[in-house]
Design a protein around this motif. Structure first.
Motif, PDB file in Angstrom:
ATOM      1  N   ALA A 155      19.539 -25.605   4.041  1.00 20.95           N
ATOM      2  CA  ALA A 155      19.271 -26.330   5.289  1.00 20.95           C
ATOM      3  C   ALA A 155      19.572 -27.824   5.156  1.00 20.95           C
ATOM      4  CB  ALA A 155      17.820 -26.118   5.719  1.00 20.95           C
ATOM      5  N   GLY A 156      20.123 -28.246   4.014  1.00 15.34           N
ATOM      6  CA  GLY A 156      20.521 -29.639   3.838  1.00 15.34           C
ATOM      7  C   GLY A 156      19.473 -30.538   3.209  1.00 15.34           C
ATOM      8  N   PHE A 157      18.382 -29.955   2.715  1.00 13.72           N
ATOM      9  CA  PHE A 157      17.339 -30.735   2.053  1.00 13.72           C
ATOM     10  C   PHE A 157      17.739 -30.944   0.590  1.00 13.72           C
ATOM     11  CE2 PHE A 157      15.220 -29.591   5.796  1.00 13.72           C
ATOM     12  CZ  PHE A 157      13.971 -30.169   5.884  1.00 13.72           C
ATOM     13  N   LEU A 158      17.215 -31.988  -0.011  1.00 13.17           N
ATOM     14  CA  LEU A 158      17.495 -32.312  -1.404  1.00 13.17           C
ATOM     15  C   LEU A 158      16.185 -32.330  -2.182  1.00 13.17           C
ATOM     16  CD1 LEU A 158      19.709 -33.373  -3.427  1.00 13.17           C
ATOM     17  CD2 LEU A 158      18.934 -35.666  -2.796  1.00 13.17           C
ATOM     18  N   LYS A 159      16.198 -31.769  -3.372  1.00 13.05           N
ATOM     19  CA  LYS A 159      15.007 -31.812  -4.223  1.00 13.05           C
ATOM     20  C   LYS A 159      14.771 -33.262  -4.618  1.00 13.05           C
ATOM     21  CE  LYS A 159      13.354 -30.362  -8.741  1.00 13.05           C
ATOM     22  NZ  LYS A 159      13.654 -29.551  -9.919  1.00 13.05           N
ATOM     23  N   GLU A 160      13.543 -33.734  -4.372  1.00 14.40           N
ATOM     24  CA  GLU A 160      13.204 -35.121  -4.682  1.00 14.40           C
ATOM     25  C   GLU A 160      12.097 -35.257  -5.713  1.00 14.40           C
ATOM     26  OE1 GLU A 160      12.303 -37.116  -1.008  1.00 14.40           O
ATOM     27  OE2 GLU A 160      14.417 -37.441  -0.582  1.00 14.40           O
ATOM     28  N   ALA A 161      11.328 -34.188  -5.928  1.00 14.66           N
ATOM     29  CA  ALA A 161      10.220 -34.297  -6.881  1.00 14.66           C
ATOM     30  C   ALA A 161       9.872 -32.928  -7.442  1.00 14.66           C
ATOM     31  CB  ALA A 161       8.992 -34.905  -6.207  1.00 14.66           C
ATOM     32  N   HIS A 162       9.375 -32.949  -8.641  1.00 16.71           N
ATOM     33  CA  HIS A 162       8.907 -31.744  -9.323  1.00 16.71           C
ATOM     34  C   HIS A 162       7.573 -32.130  -9.953  1.00 16.71           C
ATOM     35  CE1 HIS A 162      10.365 -27.783 -10.863  1.00 16.71           C
ATOM     36  NE2 HIS A 162       9.352 -27.971 -11.675  1.00 16.71           N
ATOM     37  N   TYR A 163       6.483 -31.857  -9.247  1.00 15.55           N
ATOM     38  CA  TYR A 163       5.150 -32.248  -9.692  1.00 15.55           C
ATOM     39  C   TYR A 163       4.596 -31.175 -10.623  1.00 15.55           C
ATOM     40  CZ  TYR A 163       5.582 -35.397  -5.704  1.00 15.55           C
ATOM     41  OH  TYR A 163       6.019 -36.334  -4.803  1.00 15.55           O
ATOM     42  N   ARG A 164       4.650 -31.440 -11.901  1.00 15.64           N
ATOM     43  CA  ARG A 164       4.256 -30.461 -12.907  1.00 15.64           C
ATOM     44  C   ARG A 164       2.767 -30.156 -12.834  1.00 15.64           C
ATOM     45  NH1 ARG A 164       5.911 -33.206 -18.101  1.00 15.64           N
ATOM     46  NH2 ARG A 164       5.034 -34.956 -16.972  1.00 15.64           N
ATOM     47  N   MET A 165       2.438 -28.876 -12.919  1.00 13.51           N
ATOM     48  CA  MET A 165       1.058 -28.372 -12.955  1.00 13.51           C
ATOM     49  C   MET A 165       0.191 -28.905 -11.818  1.00 13.51           C
ATOM     50  SD  MET A 165       0.329 -28.294 -17.071  1.00 13.51           S
ATOM     51  CE  MET A 165      -1.272 -27.556 -16.843  1.00 13.51           C
ATOM     52  N   SER A 166       0.751 -29.045 -10.643  1.00  9.49           N
ATOM     53  CA  SER A 166      -0.019 -29.609  -9.528  1.00  9.49           C
ATOM     54  C   SER A 166      -0.460 -28.572  -8.503  1.00  9.49           C
ATOM     55  CB  SER A 166       0.802 -30.693  -8.826  1.00  9.49           C
ATOM     56  OG  SER A 166       1.929 -30.126  -8.188  1.00  9.49           O
ATOM     57  N   TRP A 167      -0.031 -27.310  -8.658  1.00 11.44           N
ATOM     58  CA  TRP A 167      -0.351 -26.281  -7.658  1.00 11.44           C
ATOM     59  C   TRP A 167      -1.226 -25.218  -8.310  1.00 11.44           C
ATOM     60  CZ3 TRP A 167       2.953 -26.095  -2.993  1.00 11.44           C
ATOM     61  CH2 TRP A 167       2.522 -25.135  -2.065  1.00 11.44           C
ATOM     62  N   PRO A 168      -2.503 -25.147  -7.955  1.00 10.25           N
ATOM     63  CA  PRO A 168      -3.371 -24.131  -8.563  1.00 10.25           C
ATOM     64  C   PRO A 168      -3.005 -22.723  -8.092  1.00 10.25           C
ATOM     65  CG  PRO A 168      -4.560 -25.381  -6.879  1.00 10.25           C
ATOM     66  CD  PRO A 168      -3.195 -25.993  -6.990  1.00 10.25           C
ATOM     67  N   ALA A 169      -2.888 -21.817  -9.045  1.00  9.10           N
ATOM     68  CA  ALA A 169      -2.574 -20.424  -8.728  1.00  9.10           C
ATOM     69  C   ALA A 169      -3.857 -19.594  -8.769  1.00  9.10           C
ATOM     70  CB  ALA A 169      -1.557 -19.878  -9.725  1.00  9.10           C
ATOM     71  N   ASP A 170      -3.795 -18.428  -8.143  1.00 10.32           N
ATOM     72  CA  ASP A 170      -4.965 -17.549  -8.061  1.00 10.32           C
ATOM     73  C   ASP A 170      -5.510 -17.137  -9.426  1.00 10.32           C
ATOM     74  OD1 ASP A 170      -4.951 -17.643  -5.330  1.00 10.32           O
ATOM     75  OD2 ASP A 170      -4.082 -15.657  -5.054  1.00 10.32           O
ATOM     76  N   ASP A 171      -4.626 -17.027 -10.414  1.00 12.55           N
ATOM     77  CA  ASP A 171      -5.066 -16.554 -11.729  1.00 12.55           C
ATOM     78  C   ASP A 171      -5.623 -17.673 -12.611  1.00 12.55           C
ATOM     79  OD1 ASP A 171      -2.813 -17.964 -12.471  1.00 12.55           O
ATOM     80  OD2 ASP A 171      -1.741 -16.234 -13.293  1.00 12.55           O
ATOM     81  N   GLY A 172      -5.780 -18.877 -12.041  1.00 12.33           N
ATOM     82  CA  GLY A 172      -6.337 -19.993 -12.797  1.00 12.33           C
ATOM     83  C   GLY A 172      -5.296 -20.881 -13.454  1.00 12.33           C
ATOM     84  N   THR A 173      -4.055 -20.430 -13.485  1.00 13.86           N
ATOM     85  CA  THR A 173      -2.998 -21.270 -14.048  1.00 13.86           C
ATOM     86  C   THR A 173      -2.587 -22.314 -13.004  1.00 13.86           C
ATOM     87  OG1 THR A 173      -1.228 -19.792 -13.279  1.00 13.86           O
ATOM     88  CG2 THR A 173      -2.121 -19.389 -15.495  1.00 13.86           C
ATOM     89  N   ARG A 174      -1.740 -23.210 -13.432  1.00 10.57           N
ATOM     90  CA  ARG A 174      -1.232 -24.233 -12.525  1.00 10.57           C
ATOM     91  C   ARG A 174       0.294 -24.195 -12.573  1.00 10.57           C
ATOM     92  NH1 ARG A 174      -5.168 -27.402 -10.583  1.00 10.57           N
ATOM     93  NH2 ARG A 174      -3.775 -29.102 -10.054  1.00 10.57           N
TER      94      ARG A 174
END
Length: 179
Positions: free
Chosen positions: A132-151
């Motif tokens: 869609a023409g978007f560009l990756k601008e950031a990769h925030y490591r371990m910032s998204w909590p997952a259901d299994d407790g990992t990030r």
């Protein structure tokens, strides 16, 4: 498919609760809501306030899902996109995101960029962003909590107004600083 967006209003409260409770959204931070929690969220104005506005995504007379524009008082609005399970995997994401971008830039002359984020493992959405023409601008490591407790990492993509208008993607040097 022609895509259009219809603003959500308070009288849509029950339909919003029904949509969110009848579809699974495995790549969102909050995946499972009870109906009372959803009603509280909706009745609190989540989908119609000065900072955010929800829209039904309509395609060929059918409700395909919903999009919420966020940070509407900033020059960089963001979005939350949720397609109904029955419409996923059909290539609609790119068309929807392009139309959503057009709506933002056409209705908000002060908008400089339009941004969205997803989990690193949501490969389908990451490809939608790029197509869609978007560009990756950031990769925030371990910032998204997952259901299994990992990030997991949160990956941010954006499109600039000038890029949408020109059809060219402005790039940048990820490794511009060397030590």
């Amino acid at each position: 498919m022609n895509i259009s967006f219809t603003s959500m209003r308070p009288e849509d409260s029950e339909a919003i609760v029904a949509f969110l409770s009848s579809n699974k959204f495995p790549f969102h931070v909050r995946r499972d809501w009870t109906k009372p929690e959803l009603r509280e969220l909706v009745d609190g104005g989540r989908y119609w306030n000065s900072e955010s506005q929800g829209f039904w995504i309509i395609g060929d007379g059918q409700c395909l899902g919903m999009a919420v524009l966020e940070d509407l008082e900033d020059d960089t609005p963001m979005f939350d996109l949720r397609l109904a399970e029955t419409f996923r995997g059909q290539g609609l994401g790119v068309v929807i995101l392009k139309e959503l971008s057009a709506m933002v830039f056409n209705s908000k002359p002060e908008a400089v960029r339009f941004e969205g984020q997803t989990r690193e493992d949501n490969i389908s959405m990451r490809k939608v962003f790029l197509k869609a023409g978007f560009l990756k601008e950031a990769h925030y490591r371990m910032s998204w909590p997952a259901d299994d407790g990992t990030r997991l990492a949160s990956v941010a993509y954006a499109i600039l107004r000038q890029d949408r208008e020109s059809g060219e993607t402005t790039s940048f040097d990820w490794d511009d600083l060397k030590i």
